[in-house]
Design a protein around this motif. Sequence first.
Motif, PDB file in Angstrom:
ATOM      1  N   SER A   1       0.804  -1.259  -0.209  1.00  0.00           N
ATOM      2  CA  SER A   1       0.063  -0.087  -0.137  1.00  0.00           C
ATOM      3  C   SER A   1       0.932   1.077  -0.071  1.00  0.00           C
ATOM      4  N   PRO A   2       0.380   2.453  -0.243  1.00  0.00           N
ATOM      5  CA  PRO A   2       1.304   3.655  -0.331  1.00  0.00           C
ATOM      6  C   PRO A   2       1.727   3.840   0.839  1.00  0.00           C
ATOM      7  N   GLY A   3       0.890   3.746   1.985  1.00  0.00           N
ATOM      8  CA  GLY A   3       1.389   3.947   3.342  1.00  0.00           C
ATOM      9  C   GLY A   3       2.602   3.121   3.726  1.00  0.00           C
ATOM     10  N   ALA A   4       2.473   1.741   3.126  1.00  0.00           N
ATOM     11  CA  ALA A   4       3.790   0.759   3.489  1.00  0.00           C
ATOM     12  C   ALA A   4       5.108   1.071   2.702  1.00  0.00           C
ATOM     13  N   VAL A   5       4.776   1.488   1.418  1.00  0.00           N
ATOM     14  CA  VAL A   5       5.954   2.137   0.727  1.00  0.00           C
ATOM     15  C   VAL A   5       6.696   3.216   1.369  1.00  0.00           C
ATOM     16  N   VAL A   6       5.926   4.387   1.868  1.00  0.00           N
ATOM     17  CA  VAL A   6       6.279   5.366   2.690  1.00  0.00           C
ATOM     18  C   VAL A   6       7.214   4.915   4.026  1.00  0.00           C
ATOM     19  N   THR A   7       6.977   3.973   4.615  1.00  0.00           N
ATOM     20  CA  THR A   7       7.323   3.334   5.626  1.00  0.00           C
ATOM     21  C   THR A   7       8.498   2.681   5.298  1.00  0.00           C
ATOM     22  N   TYR A   8       8.512   1.948   4.053  1.00  0.00           N
ATOM     23  CA  TYR A   8       9.796   1.355   3.755  1.00  0.00           C
ATOM     24  C   TYR A   8      10.700   2.232   3.418  1.00  0.00           C
ATOM     25  N   LEU A   9      10.385   3.380   2.950  1.00  0.00           N
ATOM     26  CA  LEU A   9      11.530   4.463   2.418  1.00  0.00           C
ATOM     27  C   LEU A   9      11.931   5.343   3.892  1.00  0.00           C
ATOM     28  N   LEU A  10      11.131   5.612   4.771  1.00  0.00           N
ATOM     29  CA  LEU A  10      11.667   6.526   5.717  1.00  0.00           C
ATOM     30  C   LEU A  10      11.892   5.558   7.150  1.00  0.00           C
ATOM     31  N   GLY A  11      11.569   4.266   7.193  1.00  0.00           N
ATOM     32  CA  GLY A  11      11.946   3.577   8.308  1.00  0.00           C
ATOM     33  C   GLY A  11      10.855   3.395   9.334  1.00  0.00           C
ATOM     34  N   GLY A  12      10.845   2.593  10.127  1.00  0.00           N
ATOM     35  CA  GLY A  12       9.853   2.501  11.297  1.00  0.00           C
ATOM     36  C   GLY A  12      10.235   0.906  12.049  1.00  0.00           C
ATOM     37  N   THR A  13       9.209   0.705  12.807  1.00  0.00           N
ATOM     38  CA  THR A  13       9.068  -0.603  13.567  1.00  0.00           C
ATOM     39  C   THR A  13       7.741  -1.117  13.193  1.00  0.00           C
ATOM     40  N   LEU A  14       7.618  -2.378  12.739  1.00  0.00           N
ATOM     41  CA  LEU A  14       6.445  -2.935  12.690  1.00  0.00           C
ATOM     42  C   LEU A  14       5.615  -3.759  13.690  1.00  0.00           C
ATOM     43  N   GLY A  15       4.557  -4.117  13.795  1.00  0.00           N
ATOM     44  CA  GLY A  15       3.732  -4.295  15.026  1.00  0.00           C
ATOM     45  C   GLY A  15       4.473  -5.712  15.402  1.00  0.00           C
ATOM     46  N   ASP A  16       5.176  -6.698  14.483  1.00  0.00           N
ATOM     47  CA  ASP A  16       5.804  -7.814  15.018  1.00  0.00           C
ATOM     48  C   ASP A  16       7.185  -7.770  15.386  1.00  0.00           C
ATOM     49  N   GLY A  17       7.545  -6.276  15.344  1.00  0.00           N
ATOM     50  CA  GLY A  17       8.906  -6.095  16.056  1.00  0.00           C
ATOM     51  C   GLY A  17       9.939  -5.877  14.953  1.00  0.00           C
ATOM     52  N   THR A  18       9.721  -6.266  13.656  1.00  0.00           N
ATOM     53  CA  THR A  18      10.551  -5.807  12.607  1.00  0.00           C
ATOM     54  C   THR A  18      10.948  -4.476  12.421  1.00  0.00           C
ATOM     55  N   VAL A  19      12.325  -4.237  12.289  1.00  0.00           N
ATOM     56  CA  VAL A  19      12.793  -2.823  11.933  1.00  0.00           C
ATOM     57  C   VAL A  19      13.035  -2.581  10.760  1.00  0.00           C
ATOM     58  N   ILE A  20      12.304  -1.492  10.081  1.00  0.00           N
ATOM     59  CA  ILE A  20      12.610  -1.312   8.547  1.00  0.00           C
ATOM     60  C   ILE A  20      13.426   0.168   8.700  1.00  0.00           C
ATOM     61  N   THR A  21      14.753  -0.260   8.006  1.00  0.00           N
ATOM     62  CA  THR A  21      15.672   0.764   7.982  1.00  0.00           C
ATOM     63  C   THR A  21      15.439   1.903   7.227  1.00  0.00           C
ATOM     64  N   PRO A  22      15.628   3.018   7.506  1.00  0.00           N
ATOM     65  CA  PRO A  22      15.382   4.311   6.720  1.00  0.00           C
ATOM     66  C   PRO A  22      16.340   4.250   5.413  1.00  0.00           C
ATOM     67  N   LYS A  23      15.562   4.260   4.317  1.00  0.00           N
ATOM     68  CA  LYS A  23      16.393   4.269   3.071  1.00  0.00           C
ATOM     69  C   LYS A  23      16.759   5.900   2.606  1.00  0.00           C
ATOM     70  N   TYR A  24      15.871   6.793   3.108  1.00  0.00           N
ATOM     71  CA  TYR A  24      16.058   8.323   2.647  1.00  0.00           C
ATOM     72  C   TYR A  24      15.714   9.045   3.955  1.00  0.00           C
ATOM     73  N   VAL A  25      16.684  10.108   4.390  1.00  0.00           N
ATOM     74  CA  VAL A  25      16.341  10.868   5.228  1.00  0.00           C
ATOM     75  C   VAL A  25      16.080  12.267   4.678  1.00  0.00           C
ATOM     76  N   GLY A  26      14.783  12.375   4.800  1.00  0.00           N
ATOM     77  CA  GLY A  26      14.394  13.969   4.382  1.00  0.00           C
ATOM     78  C   GLY A  26      12.761  14.239   4.914  1.00  0.00           C
ATOM     79  N   PRO A  27      12.236  15.192   4.183  1.00  0.00           N
ATOM     80  CA  PRO A  27      10.847  15.714   4.658  1.00  0.00           C
ATOM     81  C   PRO A  27       9.637  14.343   4.061  1.00  0.00           C
ATOM     82  N   ARG A  28       9.304  14.181   5.224  1.00  0.00           N
ATOM     83  CA  ARG A  28       8.182  13.004   4.938  1.00  0.00           C
ATOM     84  C   ARG A  28       7.198  13.440   3.935  1.00  0.00           C
ATOM     85  N   ARG A  29       6.666  14.536   3.959  1.00  0.00           N
ATOM     86  CA  ARG A  29       5.570  14.919   3.123  1.00  0.00           C
ATOM     87  C   ARG A  29       6.149  15.212   1.601  1.00  0.00           C
TER      88      ARG A  29
END
Length: 375
Positions: free
Chosen positions: A50-78
């Motif tokens: 989904s578009p929201g998951a694509v943004v998470t993949y780019l910017l990073g975050g932690t998923l509900g199961d504890g998986t850490v998504i590393t940031p691929k891009y550091v910059g304005p979220r918008r």
Amino acid sequence: MTTTPQAPLADASGNADALLRPHAEQAFAHELAALAALDDRPRPPAWLLSPGAVVTYLLGGTLGDGTVITPKYVGPRRLVEVAVATLATDRALLLLGVPGTAKTWVSEHLTAAVSGRSTLLVQGTSGTGEDAIRYGWNYARLLAEGPTPAALVPSPVMTAMREAKIARIEELTRIPSDVQDALITVLSEKSLPVPELGTEVQAAKGFNVIATANDRDRGVNELSSALRRRFNTVVLPLPATEQEEVDIVTRRVAQLGAALELPPVPAAAEEIRRVVTVFRELRSGRTLDGRTTLKQPSGTLSTAEAISVVTQGLALAAHFGDGTLQPSDIAAGIVGSVVKDPVADRAVWFEYLEAVAREREGWHEFYAACREVSG
């Protein structure tokens, strides 16, 4: 004759870790799989996430199961949200910015997250022909059989249209203007005529194009107004703060060092910050405290160049030094990045050394190393 990139492969054993530079969908396959497994939001046609998951993949975050998504891009979220939203419409995406603002990096990761395949790529140069965007021919078969579907060699763009993927076009403004305009029908009508066969290829839902362009190339091959209207332009800025740039360089250097199997080098933080400081000061034309005005060199001194300087320094420290990154390990790389013009840039560099580096507390060893390699 054009060639169609094949689906990405690992080495013969199936191990992507054995590759010098795995594609995004290979290097981060576990993150993409984890995102897909937990992604319960609506997905546009043919999208893997989904578009929201694509943004998470780019910017990073932690998923509900504890998986850490590393940031691929550091910059304005918008900016990332606008880029992803554009791909979910019928508009193509143009990533614009100075060299080193991660345009290619973002393009690759966007296509990996959306399509699972980042290799449908057209590399723009002054020699790029129309067949790289439309199609070419297998000339042996063309001579033997005439124009037939079997003799046609699809371009990456045509393949993306057929397979509902995203095609990437790098350095769009490096491509001659008449070749650029071959995209107009593709982007407006979502079709690619093949008059030799009396047919056309119509784009499947999910097809789109991401192009990148260097805004320092303005005036090289400007986009026509008709083509520019087909793109939504997102300008990727340089890192806003020193700490942000330090974080980017640190993360990418660690990734590159692991990929190149360089021995780990401790205590590199001080030299990474020094490289970033030099680049930011010369890039902006003033010291970070704003007290001293500086002449600017001809080069861009991008974040990407800072990453290269530190990676080279790590190799020197690991293989020819004492295992700790020293000012002498980064000096030659910095000089090579700054002094592109042997006359004008050399004068800029020596002024910086004498007015800033020489007087700055804790920089004496760096100053001496730079003077030694500068001649």
